[in-house]
Design a protein around this motif. Sequence first.
Motif, PDB file in Angstrom:
ATOM      1  N   MET A 275       0.848  -1.201   0.000  1.00  0.00           N
ATOM      2  CA  MET A 275       0.000   0.000   0.000  1.00  0.00           C
ATOM      3  C   MET A 275       0.882   1.250   0.000  1.00  0.00           C
ATOM      4  SD  MET A 275      -2.968  -1.377  -0.109  1.00  0.00           S
ATOM      5  CE  MET A 275      -4.192  -0.166   0.350  1.00  0.00           C
ATOM      6  N   ARG A 276       1.508   1.495  -1.111  1.00  0.00           N
ATOM      7  CA  ARG A 276       2.521   2.545  -1.217  1.00  0.00           C
ATOM      8  C   ARG A 276       1.951   3.958  -1.279  1.00  0.00           C
ATOM      9  NH1 ARG A 276       5.943  -0.317  -5.906  1.00  0.00           N
ATOM     10  NH2 ARG A 276       3.946  -1.376  -6.185  1.00  0.00           N
ATOM     11  N   LEU A 277       0.637   4.092  -1.469  1.00  0.00           N
ATOM     12  CA  LEU A 277       0.038   5.429  -1.554  1.00  0.00           C
ATOM     13  C   LEU A 277      -1.045   5.641  -0.499  1.00  0.00           C
ATOM     14  CD1 LEU A 277      -0.298   5.846  -5.443  1.00  0.00           C
ATOM     15  CD2 LEU A 277       1.588   6.546  -3.967  1.00  0.00           C
ATOM     16  N   THR A 278      -0.964   4.931   0.602  1.00  0.00           N
ATOM     17  CA  THR A 278      -1.954   5.062   1.665  1.00  0.00           C
ATOM     18  C   THR A 278      -2.058   6.512   2.133  1.00  0.00           C
ATOM     19  OG1 THR A 278      -1.527   2.807   2.411  1.00  0.00           O
ATOM     20  CG2 THR A 278      -2.603   4.286   3.969  1.00  0.00           C
ATOM     21  N   GLU A 279      -3.300   6.977   2.221  1.00  0.00           N
ATOM     22  CA  GLU A 279      -3.622   8.335   2.677  1.00  0.00           C
ATOM     23  C   GLU A 279      -3.266   9.433   1.683  1.00  0.00           C
ATOM     24  OE1 GLU A 279      -5.506   8.758   5.274  1.00  0.00           O
ATOM     25  OE2 GLU A 279      -5.419   6.597   5.653  1.00  0.00           O
ATOM     26  N   LYS A 280      -2.752   9.068   0.518  1.00  0.00           N
ATOM     27  CA  LYS A 280      -2.440  10.083  -0.496  1.00  0.00           C
ATOM     28  C   LYS A 280      -3.644  10.310  -1.414  1.00  0.00           C
ATOM     29  CE  LYS A 280       2.578   9.373  -0.658  1.00  0.00           C
ATOM     30  NZ  LYS A 280       2.946  10.698  -0.122  1.00  0.00           N
ATOM     31  N   VAL A 281      -3.768  11.537  -1.890  1.00  0.00           N
ATOM     32  CA  VAL A 281      -4.809  11.899  -2.855  1.00  0.00           C
ATOM     33  C   VAL A 281      -4.125  12.185  -4.182  1.00  0.00           C
ATOM     34  CG1 VAL A 281      -6.618  13.546  -3.450  1.00  0.00           C
ATOM     35  CG2 VAL A 281      -6.283  12.864  -1.055  1.00  0.00           C
ATOM     36  N   ALA A 282      -4.585  11.520  -5.231  1.00  0.00           N
ATOM     37  CA  ALA A 282      -3.957  11.645  -6.543  1.00  0.00           C
ATOM     38  C   ALA A 282      -4.964  12.108  -7.585  1.00  0.00           C
ATOM     39  CB  ALA A 282      -3.345  10.313  -6.974  1.00  0.00           C
TER      40      ALA A 282
ATOM     41  N   GLU B  15      -3.280   0.695  -4.368  1.00  0.00           N
ATOM     42  CA  GLU B  15      -2.167   0.950  -3.458  1.00  0.00           C
ATOM     43  C   GLU B  15      -2.540   1.945  -2.354  1.00  0.00           C
ATOM     44  OE1 GLU B  15       0.852  -0.320  -3.168  1.00  0.00           O
ATOM     45  OE2 GLU B  15       0.835  -1.663  -4.903  1.00  0.00           O
ATOM     46  N   GLY B  16      -3.849   2.218  -2.221  1.00  0.00           N
ATOM     47  CA  GLY B  16      -4.333   2.996  -1.089  1.00  0.00           C
ATOM     48  C   GLY B  16      -4.653   4.448  -1.349  1.00  0.00           C
ATOM     49  N   ALA B  17      -4.441   4.927  -2.579  1.00  0.00           N
ATOM     50  CA  ALA B  17      -4.709   6.334  -2.880  1.00  0.00           C
ATOM     51  C   ALA B  17      -6.199   6.591  -3.054  1.00  0.00           C
ATOM     52  CB  ALA B  17      -3.971   6.763  -4.145  1.00  0.00           C
ATOM     53  N   LYS B  18      -6.605   7.806  -2.684  1.00  0.00           N
ATOM     54  CA  LYS B  18      -7.906   8.319  -3.077  1.00  0.00           C
ATOM     55  C   LYS B  18      -7.695   8.985  -4.427  1.00  0.00           C
ATOM     56  CE  LYS B  18      -9.316   9.254   1.712  1.00  0.00           C
ATOM     57  NZ  LYS B  18      -8.075   8.753   2.361  1.00  0.00           N
ATOM     58  N   VAL B  19      -8.378   8.504  -5.456  1.00  0.00           N
ATOM     59  CA  VAL B  19      -8.082   8.915  -6.829  1.00  0.00           C
ATOM     60  C   VAL B  19      -9.157   9.844  -7.368  1.00  0.00           C
ATOM     61  CG1 VAL B  19      -7.638   8.144  -9.181  1.00  0.00           C
ATOM     62  CG2 VAL B  19      -6.833   6.770  -7.249  1.00  0.00           C
TER      63      VAL B  19
ATOM     64  N   ASP C  68      -1.936  15.294  -3.147  1.00  0.00           N
ATOM     65  CA  ASP C  68      -0.543  14.904  -2.943  1.00  0.00           C
ATOM     66  C   ASP C  68       0.179  14.641  -4.253  1.00  0.00           C
ATOM     67  OD1 ASP C  68      -0.463  14.554   0.093  1.00  0.00           O
ATOM     68  OD2 ASP C  68      -2.149  13.253  -0.454  1.00  0.00           O
ATOM     69  N   VAL C  69      -0.552  14.077  -5.216  1.00  0.00           N
ATOM     70  CA  VAL C  69       0.043  13.671  -6.487  1.00  0.00           C
ATOM     71  C   VAL C  69      -0.783  14.217  -7.641  1.00  0.00           C
ATOM     72  CG1 VAL C  69       0.723  11.725  -7.949  1.00  0.00           C
ATOM     73  CG2 VAL C  69       0.908  11.525  -5.450  1.00  0.00           C
ATOM     74  N   LEU C  70      -0.122  14.880  -8.576  1.00  0.00           N
ATOM     75  CA  LEU C  70      -0.750  15.293  -9.833  1.00  0.00           C
ATOM     76  C   LEU C  70      -0.061  14.548 -10.958  1.00  0.00           C
ATOM     77  CD1 LEU C  70      -2.465  17.054 -11.747  1.00  0.00           C
ATOM     78  CD2 LEU C  70      -0.655  18.791 -11.595  1.00  0.00           C
ATOM     79  N   PHE C  71      -0.817  13.757 -11.686  1.00  0.00           N
ATOM     80  CA  PHE C  71      -0.282  13.035 -12.839  1.00  0.00           C
ATOM     81  C   PHE C  71      -0.888  13.659 -14.089  1.00  0.00           C
ATOM     82  CE2 PHE C  71       0.006   8.546 -14.977  1.00  0.00           C
ATOM     83  CZ  PHE C  71       0.892   9.061 -15.905  1.00  0.00           C
ATOM     84  N   ASN C  72      -0.093  14.468 -14.786  1.00  0.00           N
ATOM     85  CA  ASN C  72      -0.529  15.122 -16.025  1.00  0.00           C
ATOM     86  C   ASN C  72      -0.395  14.128 -17.175  1.00  0.00           C
ATOM     87  OD1 ASN C  72      -1.172  17.877 -15.215  1.00  0.00           O
ATOM     88  ND2 ASN C  72       1.002  18.087 -14.729  1.00  0.00           N
TER      89      ASN C  72
ATOM     90  N   SER D 221       5.187   7.393  -5.414  1.00  0.00           N
ATOM     91  CA  SER D 221       5.443   6.886  -4.072  1.00  0.00           C
ATOM     92  C   SER D 221       6.707   7.499  -3.484  1.00  0.00           C
ATOM     93  CB  SER D 221       5.588   5.362  -4.114  1.00  0.00           C
ATOM     94  OG  SER D 221       6.844   4.998  -4.673  1.00  0.00           O
ATOM     95  N   ASP D 222       6.895   7.269  -2.197  1.00  0.00           N
ATOM     96  CA  ASP D 222       8.083   7.764  -1.515  1.00  0.00           C
ATOM     97  C   ASP D 222       9.340   6.987  -1.913  1.00  0.00           C
ATOM     98  OD1 ASP D 222       6.547   9.639  -0.211  1.00  0.00           O
ATOM     99  OD2 ASP D 222       6.235   8.384   1.572  1.00  0.00           O
ATOM    100  N   GLU D 223       9.173   5.892  -2.632  1.00  0.00           N
ATOM    101  CA  GLU D 223      10.323   5.115  -3.089  1.00  0.00           C
ATOM    102  C   GLU D 223      11.212   5.919  -4.041  1.00  0.00           C
ATOM    103  OE1 GLU D 223       8.740   1.587  -4.796  1.00  0.00           O
ATOM    104  OE2 GLU D 223       7.841   0.893  -2.925  1.00  0.00           O
TER     105      GLU D 223
END
Length: 257
Positions: free
Chosen positions: A1-8, A28-32, A84-88, A234-236
């Motif tokens: 769950m590499r994106l837990t609590e993250k909003v993408a 992986e746990g993101a709210k998308v 948390d994450v913007l994927f263009n 992810s933080d990786e």
Amino acid sequence: MRLTEKVALITGSGSGIGKSSALLFASEGAKVIVNDVSHEQGMATVQEIRQNGGEACFLQADVTNAAEVEEMVKQALQQYGKIDVLFNNAGISGVGSVHETSEELWDRVVNVNIKGVFLPSKYVVVHMMERKTGCIINMSSCIAEIGLMRRAVYSATKGAVLALTKSMQVDYAPYNIRVNALLPGTILTPFVENYLRTSYDNPEEAFETLKKRQLSGDLGKPEDVAKAALFLASDESKFMMGAPLYIDGGATFGKMA
């Protein structure tokens, strides 16, 4: 769950790479936040995420329209409180050498592929600056690094996105915001499948030719790029900044004999 609590927020996630990324991020746990110009396709992605136990919402917006993008970001922040994450990811292609490319096609591809990265970034990054954290992923292409026949406007836009990525990283590094780019090779998306069917007398022969561009001897799948996007989100990948990540089956650095 590499994106837990993250909003993408993923633009153009009603199909292809964007949809695969949305499904993977959610698993992986993101709210998308699913974005697309097509309500039908966007909602189909959301429904699939929910059926698999994930959390998602759909916000329709044209990424070339400033008012719509601003409203989309506003609604996203109202619903989730952060991005948390913007994927263009949203983009289109254009076929033709310079002398074959109409002004209308040039303007359309430039508008979607460059302005469609600029506007979401413009409205999301201010929020990220306030929080002093964030991750932006821009969809470029390996064509930004290599020459390919009859792809004048597409290659111009993807080169611009790569350059923009590097410039953005310099500007926003002081705010702990990472900005990286994905550089896929030819990926077997619905767009490519339709292009093969409508542009060639012999689609199967054209498909075999496309496969030979890459050392892998095959086309990539949307899931291949989605996994790379997940790594950047992810933080990786916390030590990657302003970097191009190639998912091209060897198209950029090799040529089959």
